[in-house]
Design an enzyme around this catalytic site. Structure first.
Site, PDB file in Angstrom:
ATOM      1  N   GLU A 118     -35.881  26.896 -54.319  1.00 10.00           N
ATOM      2  CA  GLU A 118     -34.502  26.439 -54.088  1.00 10.00           C
ATOM      3  C   GLU A 118     -33.601  26.838 -55.255  1.00 10.00           C
ATOM      4  O   GLU A 118     -32.457  27.262 -55.055  1.00 10.00           O
ATOM      5  CB  GLU A 118     -34.465  24.914 -53.916  1.00 10.00           C
ATOM      6  CG  GLU A 118     -35.263  24.405 -52.725  1.00 10.00           C
ATOM      7  CD  GLU A 118     -34.569  24.636 -51.385  1.00 10.00           C
ATOM      8  OE1 GLU A 118     -33.447  25.170 -51.372  1.00 10.00           O
ATOM      9  OE2 GLU A 118     -35.183  24.290 -50.354  1.00 10.00           O
ATOM     10  N   ARG A 122     -30.446  29.419 -54.433  1.00  9.03           N
ATOM     11  CA  ARG A 122     -29.107  28.828 -54.501  1.00  9.03           C
ATOM     12  C   ARG A 122     -28.418  29.095 -55.837  1.00  9.03           C
ATOM     13  O   ARG A 122     -27.323  29.662 -55.881  1.00  9.03           O
ATOM     14  CB  ARG A 122     -29.186  27.312 -54.293  1.00  9.03           C
ATOM     15  CG  ARG A 122     -29.567  26.937 -52.881  1.00  9.03           C
ATOM     16  CD  ARG A 122     -29.870  25.454 -52.773  1.00  9.03           C
ATOM     17  NE  ARG A 122     -30.707  25.193 -51.614  1.00  9.03           N
ATOM     18  CZ  ARG A 122     -30.292  24.603 -50.492  1.00  9.03           C
ATOM     19  NH1 ARG A 122     -29.049  24.201 -50.381  1.00  9.03           N
ATOM     20  NH2 ARG A 122     -31.113  24.419 -49.498  1.00  9.03           N
ATOM     21  N   ASP A 248     -40.205  31.630 -42.807  1.00  6.30           N
ATOM     22  CA  ASP A 248     -39.092  32.512 -42.445  1.00  6.30           C
ATOM     23  C   ASP A 248     -38.659  33.583 -43.452  1.00  6.30           C
ATOM     24  O   ASP A 248     -38.747  34.779 -43.189  1.00  6.30           O
ATOM     25  CB  ASP A 248     -37.875  31.667 -42.022  1.00  6.30           C
ATOM     26  CG  ASP A 248     -37.635  30.447 -42.913  1.00  6.30           C
ATOM     27  OD1 ASP A 248     -38.225  30.376 -44.000  1.00  6.30           O
ATOM     28  OD2 ASP A 248     -36.838  29.568 -42.513  1.00  6.30           O
ATOM     29  N   GLU A 393     -28.181  30.036 -38.826  1.00  6.73           N
ATOM     30  CA  GLU A 393     -29.009  31.220 -38.497  1.00  6.73           C
ATOM     31  C   GLU A 393     -28.506  32.034 -37.308  1.00  6.73           C
ATOM     32  O   GLU A 393     -28.518  33.266 -37.343  1.00  6.73           O
ATOM     33  CB  GLU A 393     -30.464  30.812 -38.299  1.00  6.73           C
ATOM     34  CG  GLU A 393     -31.178  30.413 -39.588  1.00  6.73           C
ATOM     35  CD  GLU A 393     -30.784  29.041 -40.109  1.00  6.73           C
ATOM     36  OE1 GLU A 393     -30.199  28.243 -39.320  1.00  6.73           O
ATOM     37  OE2 GLU A 393     -31.034  28.757 -41.297  1.00  6.73           O
TER      38      GLU A 393
END
Ligand SMILES: *[C@@H]1O[C@H](CO)[C@@H](O)[C@H](O)[C@H]1NC(C)=O
Ligand SMILES: *[C@@H]1O[C@H](CO)[C@@H](O)[C@H](O)[C@H]1NC(C)=O
Length: 506
Positions: A118, A122, A248, A393
């Protein structure tokens, strides 16, 4: 792009009238498009106003109660995630205030350990992309400081595989033997870009070494790996294969790392091709009404379930199809894109459910309960988790489809989604998750707190609104020929342009 600002007011009525003809004829005029971009920008302004008033410096605002959360170390995740969006939208005052915050963050101060993945997508991703769009050395210094103090320490393990968490005070990996495919498998893009910008190859080497190790680990389905791994042995710990959350972005980054490295990398592109072949051969499932979804595997069982999170895949596939000039990948991309979009328009709210299941056309539909048969015939899926988490998405894939095919019908689809978000998710201080996309009377707003996921509101600024805005911007603006987007929608500049965008838009 910046010219949109000047014409906004006069355009309102004009565009409001024209929107009717958009629906009838499915053609968009330049005025419609500029109006849409301005509406998306207004949505950003509205949400940013709420965040700024009640939560500035915290990671997220709680958009129902005006409370705050700090799910990502409390360094101001929303600010870092929104930096490049502000630059792209031309929101100069907001950017200047954000920049002051960015300068003063101390990466060694947090009450929580840093989650390597993360923090990487980010904070590091946000800084690198802002730097690529506006090269202020302070942004790059801050990125290097973050990488050295918090991200590179994750690799201080006996086998150099990255730990899931780092204690930011001690700068040591937290002892924890479980790692997740999507997490260790999608650090590469950011680390490669950091090496390119600094000339220090340690970052890229650390990230790409993970893939070298992975390529030696056998997988039962070629190129598709289980989600949970053991850090010490670096082998899969379970057999659950999915393209959804937890896996993913691993698949996403195999292709994108090759693009960012100007093709000077073969292993990851090969791994991407093998994984796509297997998606085609093992995961692809078609319904009686012709919808196509990607299934999952557990042990030897094929699970007919998927979700909105997997809807990034059509875009990634189309990017790869155009990059490699591969017609069969393009076909799979189109099938998945259409089916993903249909999950939005086939709910009463026009918002997609978080997850759904289906009946494959090879199965005898008559043995299923009547209610399920009806759902399959009516909408082509059976909603499981009926929530909508402001997820980007499908919009992301529509963006790739628009830019790569040049077909403006994708803009109209994205606009429909935006209208539904405006209608059902808007609060007085921002936008919120909802629990029931199937109930127009009561969508049950959720405030980003009662979730199995931690608060994740910052991706609405980074991804959802950015892809929507770019969808209605001049296609040459942040062109896919010149930028590659990380999994948090932060665009990184390519050292060498590629040719994937359409030459004509109609
Ligand atoms: C949150 O802030 C908005 C905007 O100032 C205000 O209208 C709303 O009443 C506030 N909500 C709560 C729950 O305090
Ligand atoms: C980091 O390590 C120190 C020293 O072992 C410990 O006191 C502190 O609680 C740890 N911090 C976190 C966030 O786990």
């Amino acid at each position: 792009m910046r010219s949109v600002k000047k014409i906004s007011i006069g355009l309102y009525c004009l565009a409001a009238v024209c929107l009717q003809c958009v629906r009838a004829k499915s053609t968009t005029t330049a005025e419609d498009t500029a109006f849409r971009a301005e509406m998306v920008k207004n949505a950003f302004r509205h949400a940013w106003q709420g965040y700024s008033s009640f939560a500035y410096g915290h990671d997220e605002l709680q958009p129902m109660t005006n409370g705050t959360t700090d799910s990502r170390n409390g360094w101001g995740a929303s600010i870092f995630d929104a930096l490049d969006t502000m630059i792209i939208m031309g929101l100069e005052d907001d950017y200047q205030r954000a920049f002051e915050h960015v300068k003063n963050v101390d990466w060694t101060k947090s009450k929580d350990p840093s989650k390597t993945f993360e923090t990487n997508i980010r904070y590091l991703g946000g800084l690198l992309s802002a730097y690529d769009l506006r090269p202020d050395p302070i942004l790059l210094d801050k990125a290097v400081d973050l990488a050295e103090k918090v991200i590179m320490p994750a690799f201080n393990t006996p086998n150099r595989m990255p730990a899931a968490y780092v204690n930011v005070t001690t700068g040591r990996p937290v002892k924890h033997n479980e790692i997740v495919l999507a997490e260790f498998g999608s650090l590469q893009l950011e680390l490669v870009r950091l090496s390119q910008l600094t000339g220090d190859d340690r970052y890229e080497t650390a990230g790409n070494y993970i893939l070298e190790k992975m390529s030696q680990v056998p997988s039962r389905i070629p190129g598709l790996y289980p989600m949970i791994w053991n850090l010490e042995s670096f082998t899969p710990k379970n057999t659950y294969v999915t393209i959804s959350g937890g896996a993913d972005s691993y698949y996403e980054y195999l292709l994108k790392t090759n693009i960012l490295m100007s093709g000077n990398e073969e292993l990851q592109l090969d791994m991407w091709k093998v994984s796509v072949d297997s998606m085609q051969n093992y995961l692809r499932s078609e319904t009686h009404s012709g919808k196509v979804y990607l299934a999952e595997f557990e042990e030897h069982y094929k699970l007919l379930q998927t979700g909105e999170l997997v809807c990034f895949m059509p875009g990634n596939l189309l990017l790869g199809a155009r990059y490699l000039n591969d017609e069969s990948i393009s076909q799979l991309a189109h099938e998945l894109m259409n089916s993903c979009y249909d999950t939005w328009i086939n709910t009463p709210t026009g918002l997609a459910p978080e997850t759904w299941s289906w009946i494959d056309k090879e199965q005898n539909i008559a043995v299923y309960p009547e209610v399920m048969q009806k759902m399959m015939l009516r909408s082509g899926f059976i909603a499981q988790d009926t929530g909508y988490d402001l997820r980007p998405e499908t919009i992301e894939s529509l963006f790739y489809f628009y830019r790569i095919t040049g077909d403006k019908a994708y803009q109209d689809k994205a606009w429909k989604i935006f209208e539904a978000i405006e209608k059902y998710c808007k609060t007085t201080s921002g936008y919120t998750r909802i629990a029931d996309v199937t109930n127009m009377e009561d969508v049950k707003p959720l405030n980003f707190e009662e979730s199995s996921f931690p608060s994740v509101y910052s991706y609405f600024f980074a991804e959802t609104l950015k892809y929507l805005y770019l969808m209605f911007s001049d296609p040459s603006y942040i062109s896919l020929d010149e930028y590659v987007f990380n999994t948090e929608a932060h665009p990184f500049k390519l050292n060498k342009p590629i040719q994937v965008q359409a030459k004509e838009f109609k």
